[in-house]
Design a protein around this motif. Sequence first.
Motif, PDB file in Angstrom:
ATOM      1  N   VAL A   1      14.994  31.450  -8.382  1.00 52.41           N
ATOM      2  CA  VAL A   1      13.946  32.223  -8.911  1.00 52.41           C
ATOM      3  C   VAL A   1      14.012  32.382 -10.336  1.00 52.41           C
ATOM      4  N   ALA A   2      15.309  33.032 -10.735  1.00 49.84           N
ATOM      5  CA  ALA A   2      15.593  33.000 -12.081  1.00 49.84           C
ATOM      6  C   ALA A   2      15.252  31.883 -12.876  1.00 49.84           C
ATOM      7  N   ALA A   3      15.926  30.681 -12.439  1.00 45.16           N
ATOM      8  CA  ALA A   3      15.713  29.318 -13.152  1.00 45.16           C
ATOM      9  C   ALA A   3      14.346  29.260 -13.222  1.00 45.16           C
ATOM     10  N   SER A   4      13.520  29.498 -12.347  1.00 46.62           N
ATOM     11  CA  SER A   4      12.110  29.147 -12.479  1.00 46.62           C
ATOM     12  C   SER A   4      11.426  30.092 -13.732  1.00 46.62           C
ATOM     13  N   GLU A   5      11.734  31.482 -13.506  1.00 45.20           N
ATOM     14  CA  GLU A   5      11.247  32.301 -14.400  1.00 45.20           C
ATOM     15  C   GLU A   5      11.636  31.855 -15.762  1.00 45.20           C
TER      16      GLU A   5
ATOM     17  N   ILE B   1      23.351  27.521 -18.898  1.00 40.61           N
ATOM     18  CA  ILE B   1      22.763  27.242 -20.139  1.00 40.61           C
ATOM     19  C   ILE B   1      23.645  26.910 -21.147  1.00 40.61           C
ATOM     20  N   TYR B   2      24.808  27.427 -21.482  1.00 35.45           N
ATOM     21  CA  TYR B   2      25.820  26.905 -22.354  1.00 35.45           C
ATOM     22  C   TYR B   2      26.856  25.679 -21.913  1.00 35.45           C
ATOM     23  N   GLY B   3      27.093  25.831 -20.902  1.00 35.58           N
ATOM     24  CA  GLY B   3      28.014  24.678 -20.220  1.00 35.58           C
ATOM     25  C   GLY B   3      27.418  23.626 -19.544  1.00 35.58           C
ATOM     26  N   GLY B   4      26.236  23.876 -19.254  1.00 37.88           N
ATOM     27  CA  GLY B   4      25.711  22.449 -18.407  1.00 37.88           C
ATOM     28  C   GLY B   4      26.175  22.337 -17.216  1.00 37.88           C
TER      29      GLY B   4
ATOM     30  N   ARG C   1      17.579  25.687 -24.943  1.00 38.63           N
ATOM     31  CA  ARG C   1      17.733  25.249 -23.370  1.00 38.63           C
ATOM     32  C   ARG C   1      16.662  25.926 -22.265  1.00 38.63           C
ATOM     33  N   SER C   2      15.823  26.721 -23.054  1.00 37.80           N
ATOM     34  CA  SER C   2      14.830  27.540 -21.952  1.00 37.80           C
ATOM     35  C   SER C   2      13.557  27.607 -22.837  1.00 37.80           C
TER      36      SER C   2
ATOM     37  N   GLU D   1      15.479  21.276 -15.631  1.00 41.84           N
ATOM     38  CA  GLU D   1      16.423  20.363 -15.124  1.00 41.84           C
ATOM     39  C   GLU D   1      16.962  20.866 -13.985  1.00 41.84           C
ATOM     40  N   LEU D   2      17.085  22.313 -14.145  1.00 41.71           N
ATOM     41  CA  LEU D   2      17.972  23.123 -13.047  1.00 41.71           C
ATOM     42  C   LEU D   2      17.228  23.071 -11.719  1.00 41.71           C
TER      43      LEU D   2
END
Length: 133
Positions: free
Chosen positions: A108-112, A88-91, A49-50, A117-118
Amino acid sequence: MVDNKFLPKLSQNLLEILDDDEYYDITIEVGNEPHIKIFHAHTVILNYRSSYLRRILSTNKKKINGTLIHIKLPNISPKVFQIILRYIYGGKLSLVEYDASVIIKILVAASELDLQELIPHIKHIWLRIKQTG
């Protein structure tokens, strides 16, 4: 024809796996003193997922003696990481209950974490908030 009617149950089951404290194989320490929290997770899910976590995990394989993998993400607050981990787990991700500062921290966390897709989804919501706010 693809039938998506099973996706909600799959999402629910994956969130149940996240909440199960028995079968995890990685601990993730997030935040800084005095606001540190340790989360339990599963390398196989994080790996797919990441891409950021995939790179970390590829250099941090599970030890032969069964020791858990432990990684630290001090730049992400526990509150934000919990939101991201559930995505990440549940979409699923609902941002309606969060104020603008939390949404920016999630972005910022999603970018890191390189959650490709988020990122556009959060940016779109952020632009709508700015236009209406």
